[in-house]
Write a protein that holds these residues in place. Structure first.
Motif, short mmCIF file in Angstrom:
data_model
loop_
_atom_site.label_atom_id
_atom_site.label_comp_id
_atom_site.label_asym_id
_atom_site.label_seq_id
_atom_site.Cartn_x
_atom_site.Cartn_y
_atom_site.Cartn_z
N VAL A 7 41.70 37.52 37.43
CA VAL A 7 40.39 37.25 38.01
C VAL A 7 40.61 36.64 39.39
CG1 VAL A 7 39.18 36.93 35.82
CG2 VAL A 7 40.24 34.96 36.94
N GLN A 9 38.53 34.23 42.18
CA GLN A 9 37.40 33.37 42.55
C GLN A 9 37.68 32.85 43.95
OE1 GLN A 9 37.58 31.05 38.54
NE2 GLN A 9 35.47 30.79 39.27
N ARG A 25 30.62 33.53 42.01
CA ARG A 25 31.20 34.87 41.98
C ARG A 25 32.56 34.88 41.29
NH1 ARG A 25 29.18 34.61 47.30
NH2 ARG A 25 31.28 34.42 48.17
N CYS A 26 32.84 35.98 40.63
CA CYS A 26 34.15 36.19 40.00
C CYS A 26 34.41 37.69 39.95
CB CYS A 26 34.18 35.60 38.60
SG CYS A 26 35.71 35.98 37.70
N ARG A 27 35.48 38.12 40.59
CA ARG A 27 35.91 39.52 40.50
C ARG A 27 37.08 39.59 39.52
NH1 ARG A 27 38.29 41.67 44.61
NH2 ARG A 27 38.71 39.75 45.76
N PHE A 28 37.25 40.75 38.89
CA PHE A 28 38.34 40.89 37.94
C PHE A 28 39.06 42.23 38.13
CE2 PHE A 28 34.49 42.41 35.83
CZ PHE A 28 34.87 43.63 35.30
N TRP A 39 33.39 32.49 30.96
CA TRP A 39 33.15 31.41 31.92
C TRP A 39 33.36 30.07 31.20
CZ3 TRP A 39 32.71 31.08 37.04
CH2 TRP A 39 32.40 32.24 37.76
N SER A 80 32.87 42.74 38.67
CA SER A 80 32.56 41.33 38.84
C SER A 80 31.73 40.84 37.66
CB SER A 80 31.80 41.10 40.15
OG SER A 80 30.51 41.67 40.09
N TYR A 97 35.33 28.03 35.89
CA TYR A 97 36.42 29.02 35.85
C TYR A 97 35.96 30.27 35.10
CZ TYR A 97 39.54 25.05 36.81
OH TYR A 97 40.14 23.95 37.35
N CYS A 98 36.33 31.40 35.64
CA CYS A 98 36.16 32.62 34.85
C CYS A 98 37.54 33.09 34.41
CB CYS A 98 35.41 33.71 35.62
SG CYS A 98 36.27 34.42 37.00
#
Length: 102
Positions: A7, A9, A25-28, A39, A80, A97-98
């Protein structure tokens, strides 16, 4: 060969006022066609607390976060999983945190 699941952030600190709405926002990146994303919320001097998980079209929330103020959905096109927090309260101040299920 399996790629690395991770991930990203990049947002840094988010400054907002009580009552505001923020989106974290969080991309993976994952090779999983049906990924599960999580999350967590970590308050000062505490451990990360599970908030919710997203998989397919479903969002499963922990009891404490099972209300309209918290929402997240996987955006497969953008890879995301943004976390939206509405009607901000002082108690929302924390590190978020993701995570992706490997």
């Amino acid at each position: 060969c399996k790629g690395e699941d991770k991930v990203i952030q990049e947002q840094g600190d988010v400054i907002a006022a009580e009552g505001d709405t923020v989106t974290l926002r969080c991309r993976f990146e994952t090779s999983d066609a049906s990924p599960t994303l999580f999350w967590y919320k970590q308050e000062v001097d505490s451990y990360p607390k599970y908030m919710l998980k997203c998989f397919s079209e479903t969002t499963d929330k922990a009891e404490e976060f099972n209300n309209d103020r918290f929402d997240a959905k996987i955006n497969k096109a953008e890879k995301s999983v943004p976390l939206k927090i509405q009607k901000l309260q002082l108690s929302d101040s924390a590190v978020y945190y993701c995570a992706v299920r490997p």
